[in-house]
Design an enzyme around this catalytic site. Structure first.
Site, PDB file in Angstrom:
ATOM      1  N   GLY A  25       0.830  -1.213   0.000  1.00 53.09           N
ATOM      2  CA  GLY A  25       0.000   0.000   0.000  1.00 53.09           C
ATOM      3  C   GLY A  25       0.860   1.258   0.000  1.00 53.09           C
ATOM      4  N   ARG A  86       1.488  -4.776  -5.589  1.00 55.07           N
ATOM      5  CA  ARG A  86       1.531  -6.086  -4.943  1.00 55.07           C
ATOM      6  C   ARG A  86       1.965  -7.045  -6.043  1.00 55.07           C
ATOM      7  NH1 ARG A  86      -2.668  -3.655  -1.679  1.00 55.07           N
ATOM      8  NH2 ARG A  86      -1.658  -3.489   0.339  1.00 55.07           N
ATOM      9  N   ASP A 117       4.495  -4.891   6.395  1.00 60.74           N
ATOM     10  CA  ASP A 117       5.001  -6.177   6.871  1.00 60.74           C
ATOM     11  C   ASP A 117       5.110  -7.206   5.742  1.00 60.74           C
ATOM     12  OD1 ASP A 117       5.832  -7.796   9.178  1.00 60.74           O
ATOM     13  OD2 ASP A 117       4.083  -8.982   8.634  1.00 60.74           O
ATOM     14  N   THR A 140       3.458   2.266   6.281  1.00 59.22           N
ATOM     15  CA  THR A 140       2.072   1.800   6.196  1.00 59.22           C
ATOM     16  C   THR A 140       1.227   2.624   7.148  1.00 59.22           C
ATOM     17  OG1 THR A 140       0.537   0.035   6.785  1.00 59.22           O
ATOM     18  CG2 THR A 140       2.700  -0.104   7.788  1.00 59.22           C
ATOM     19  N   ILE A 141       0.039   3.037   6.691  1.00 57.89           N
ATOM     20  CA  ILE A 141      -0.792   3.832   7.601  1.00 57.89           C
ATOM     21  C   ILE A 141      -1.352   2.958   8.723  1.00 57.89           C
ATOM     22  CG2 ILE A 141      -1.389   5.529   5.829  1.00 57.89           C
ATOM     23  CD1 ILE A 141      -4.269   4.275   5.914  1.00 57.89           C
ATOM     24  N   ASP A 142      -1.298   1.637   8.565  1.00 55.47           N
ATOM     25  CA  ASP A 142      -1.841   0.748   9.596  1.00 55.47           C
ATOM     26  C   ASP A 142      -1.032   0.811  10.900  1.00 55.47           C
ATOM     27  OD1 ASP A 142      -3.547   0.047   7.581  1.00 55.47           O
ATOM     28  OD2 ASP A 142      -2.599  -1.878   7.147  1.00 55.47           O
ATOM     29  N   ASP A 144       1.293  -1.096  11.908  1.00 53.97           N
ATOM     30  CA  ASP A 144       1.215  -2.448  12.484  1.00 53.97           C
ATOM     31  C   ASP A 144       2.513  -3.232  12.319  1.00 53.97           C
ATOM     32  OD1 ASP A 144       1.150  -2.784   9.755  1.00 53.97           O
ATOM     33  OD2 ASP A 144      -0.532  -4.178   9.725  1.00 53.97           O
ATOM     34  N   ARG A 169     -18.787  15.932  12.208  1.00 50.15           N
ATOM     35  CA  ARG A 169     -19.387  16.435  13.450  1.00 50.15           C
ATOM     36  C   ARG A 169     -20.362  17.584  13.162  1.00 50.15           C
ATOM     37  NH1 ARG A 169     -17.969  15.987  18.675  1.00 50.15           N
ATOM     38  NH2 ARG A 169     -15.994  14.996  18.182  1.00 50.15           N
ATOM     39  N   GLY A 185      -6.759  -0.080   8.780  1.00 51.54           N
ATOM     40  CA  GLY A 185      -5.813  -0.594   9.773  1.00 51.54           C
ATOM     41  C   GLY A 185      -5.742  -2.117   9.815  1.00 51.54           C
ATOM     42  N   ARG A 186      -6.493  -2.756   8.938  1.00 46.97           N
ATOM     43  CA  ARG A 186      -6.552  -4.231   8.956  1.00 46.97           C
ATOM     44  C   ARG A 186      -6.782  -4.747  10.375  1.00 46.97           C
ATOM     45  NH1 ARG A 186      -2.281  -6.098   4.259  1.00 46.97           N
ATOM     46  NH2 ARG A 186      -0.786  -4.746   5.244  1.00 46.97           N
ATOM     47  N   GLY A 200     -12.495  13.351  20.457  1.00 44.88           N
ATOM     48  CA  GLY A 200     -13.604  13.445  21.391  1.00 44.88           C
ATOM     49  C   GLY A 200     -14.811  12.625  20.989  1.00 44.88           C
ATOM     50  N   GLU A 202     -17.495   9.402  21.048  1.00 49.33           N
ATOM     51  CA  GLU A 202     -18.182   8.781  22.186  1.00 49.33           C
ATOM     52  C   GLU A 202     -17.890   7.296  22.306  1.00 49.33           C
ATOM     53  OE1 GLU A 202     -19.913  11.207  20.224  1.00 49.33           O
ATOM     54  OE2 GLU A 202     -19.264  12.471  21.889  1.00 49.33           O
ATOM     55  N   ARG A 268      -5.172   7.238   2.776  1.00 51.56           N
ATOM     56  CA  ARG A 268      -3.811   6.921   2.334  1.00 51.56           C
ATOM     57  C   ARG A 268      -3.142   8.038   1.541  1.00 51.56           C
ATOM     58  NH1 ARG A 268      -3.949   0.858   0.786  1.00 51.56           N
ATOM     59  NH2 ARG A 268      -3.331   1.506  -1.282  1.00 51.56           N
TER      60      ARG A 268
HETATM   61  P1  ADP Z   1       2.393  -4.517   2.712  1.00 48.90           P
HETATM   62  O1  ADP Z   1       3.848  -4.486   2.482  1.00 48.90           O
HETATM   63  O2  ADP Z   1       1.767  -3.158   2.637  1.00 48.90           O
HETATM   64  O3  ADP Z   1       2.032  -5.293   3.971  1.00 48.90           O
HETATM   65  P2  ADP Z   1       1.483  -6.807   1.107  1.00 48.90           P
HETATM   66  O4  ADP Z   1       1.172  -7.643   2.299  1.00 48.90           O
HETATM   67  O5  ADP Z   1       0.519  -6.795   0.011  1.00 48.90           O
HETATM   68  O6  ADP Z   1       1.708  -5.264   1.481  1.00 48.90           O
HETATM   69  O7  ADP Z   1       2.904  -7.291   0.537  1.00 48.90           O
HETATM   70  C1  ADP Z   1       3.512  -6.613  -0.550  1.00 48.90           C
HETATM   71  C2  ADP Z   1       4.209  -7.584  -1.435  1.00 48.90           C
HETATM   72  O8  ADP Z   1       5.287  -8.218  -0.726  1.00 48.90           O
HETATM   73  C3  ADP Z   1       3.375  -8.737  -1.957  1.00 48.90           C
HETATM   74  O9  ADP Z   1       2.568  -8.388  -3.036  1.00 48.90           O
HETATM   75  C4  ADP Z   1       4.466  -9.715  -2.379  1.00 48.90           C
HETATM   76  O10 ADP Z   1       5.010  -9.346  -3.622  1.00 48.90           O
HETATM   77  C5  ADP Z   1       5.546  -9.486  -1.327  1.00 48.90           C
HETATM   78  N1  ADP Z   1       5.483 -10.550  -0.319  1.00 48.90           N
HETATM   79  C6  ADP Z   1       4.702 -10.623   0.773  1.00 48.90           C
HETATM   80  N2  ADP Z   1       4.914 -11.778   1.452  1.00 48.90           N
HETATM   81  C7  ADP Z   1       5.861 -12.450   0.770  1.00 48.90           C
HETATM   82  C8  ADP Z   1       6.543 -13.700   0.950  1.00 48.90           C
HETATM   83  N3  ADP Z   1       6.294 -14.496   1.988  1.00 48.90           N
HETATM   84  N4  ADP Z   1       7.462 -14.056   0.021  1.00 48.90           N
HETATM   85  C9  ADP Z   1       7.741 -13.276  -1.029  1.00 48.90           C
HETATM   86  N5  ADP Z   1       7.144 -12.084  -1.245  1.00 48.90           N
HETATM   87  C10 ADP Z   1       6.222 -11.672  -0.369  1.00 48.90           C
END
Ligand code: ADP
Length: 331
Positions: A25, A86, A117, A140-142, A144, A169, A185-186, A200, A202, A268
């Protein structure tokens, strides 16, 4: 002997090549990072390269030397000028082999990856197979990613959410309504929680904390009898119920007309905040300095104590826990 002299000459006078890519993302702050990358790489006598469209571009050899002109005027823009993607092909060893050979052909031996991640998991696999030198910048904005309190793009996203809620509001108070605002945020409730604490609202529902809507019913009904005209509730996308179900609860159990606002992808994009521009600047500076000082397998992390290089194995694929102090504010 002659070859050895040639090699020494090349090492001394030819600048090393470094590449950067954006994966997963996109976030606001990637463009300021690209600008700093080109400028700081050149300052350090490195030749900067852009890889277009994330890991897809590594496989398809969309790798080009970057110039000052490429980054002129981009600091104000969200997203990423070099594209992100991706890549399902990068999950396959055969395509990662092609990616490595493309880097080798160009003589690039250092890679900076801006991503979340998933991108770091991919990077870790790539490194284990091919031993590349890399540095990851959490983006990542998440928010995480384990090991770092801050990921690039979060501040801009929070500011966009804040402006949206301030606007909602106005309508909520005029029309006497309940608004259920859904944040991204998944599995991570960080955006929702920080928004709740700073806007603020609720009610805040996040995946990290179990809730029972029944417990709010008496309180909310009493507040309405005492003159409350509207409710703002912030709901993270990862909770078990969907936002419409929360809105239905407001209508049926509390007795107030309710609307859902799923903020979606506006979170984003947008003009990068000052904080994200500064973080982009520092993340990239640390990444390049790290690579020049043999920190070849790290992710740059940020905490209240400043920046730190963490080994990718301490970060990638490990579920992030929400800051307990922040979580303790949610009652
Ligand atoms: P983000 O990095 O935002 O979490 P994604 O989870 O979509 O986004 O991962 C981005 C890209 O990283 C995937 O499209 C893929 O190309 C690569 N990727 C993720 N996991 C693996 C993995 N286990 N092995 C190889 N490439 C991976």
């Amino acid at each position: 002997m002659v070859n050895l002299i040639k090699l020494k000459y090349r090492e001394k006078f030819m600048s090393k090549k470094i590449a950067i890519l954006c994966s997963g993302g996109d976030v606001s702050g990637m463009n300021p990072a690209l600008k700093r990358f080109v400028e700081y790489a050149k300052e350090k006598n490195l030749t900067p390269y852009f890889v277009y469209n994330g890991y897809e571009g590594l496989i398809d050899n969309k790798i080009k030397e970057a110039s000052y002109c490429d980054v002129a005027g981009i600091i104000t823009r969200g997203g990423t000028k070099i594209g992100s993607a991706r890549s399902s092909r990068f999950m396959q060893a055969s395509f990662r082999k092609i990616a490595k050979s493309n880097l080798d052909t160009l003589g690039i031996d250092m890679l900076i990856v801006l991503g979340g991640d998933g991108s770091f998991r991919g990077l870790n696999t790539f490194y284990k197979e091919h031993g590349i030198k890399f540095c990851g910048i959490p983006s990542t904005i998440d928010n995480d990613i384990t090991g770092t309190d801050y990921c690039l793009g979060v501040d801009t996203a929070l500011n966009i959410i804040k402006s949206s809620i301030d606007a909602i509001r106005d309508t909520a108070s005029s029309f006497s309504r309940a608004f259920v605002v859904e944040t991204m945020g998944r599995e991570c409730g960080y955006l929702a929680l920080v928004t709740h604490l700073t806007s603020g609202s609720e009610l805040c529902l996040i995946p990290e904390k179990a809730y029972n809507l029944k417990e709010y019913e008496d309180k909310f009904k009493k507040e309405m009898l005492n003159g409350r005209r509207y409710f703002i509730s912030i709901v993270a996308e990862g909770i078990e119920q969907n936002s419409q179900e929360i809105a239905d609860w407001f209508e049926n159990a509390i007795g107030i007309e309710a609307r859902v606002n799923e903020l979606g992808h506006i979170q984003r994009g947008g003009n990068p905040s000052v904080y994200d521009r500064l973080m982009a600047y520092e993340f990239v500076s640390y990444a390049i300095d790290g690579l020049l000082n043999n920190k070849n397998t790290s992710i740059i992390c940020y905490s209240k104590n400043g920046f730190i290089y963490r080994e990718i194995k301490e970060v990638a694929g490990i579920k992030k826990e929400l800051d307990p102090e922040l979580l303790s504010y949610l009652n």
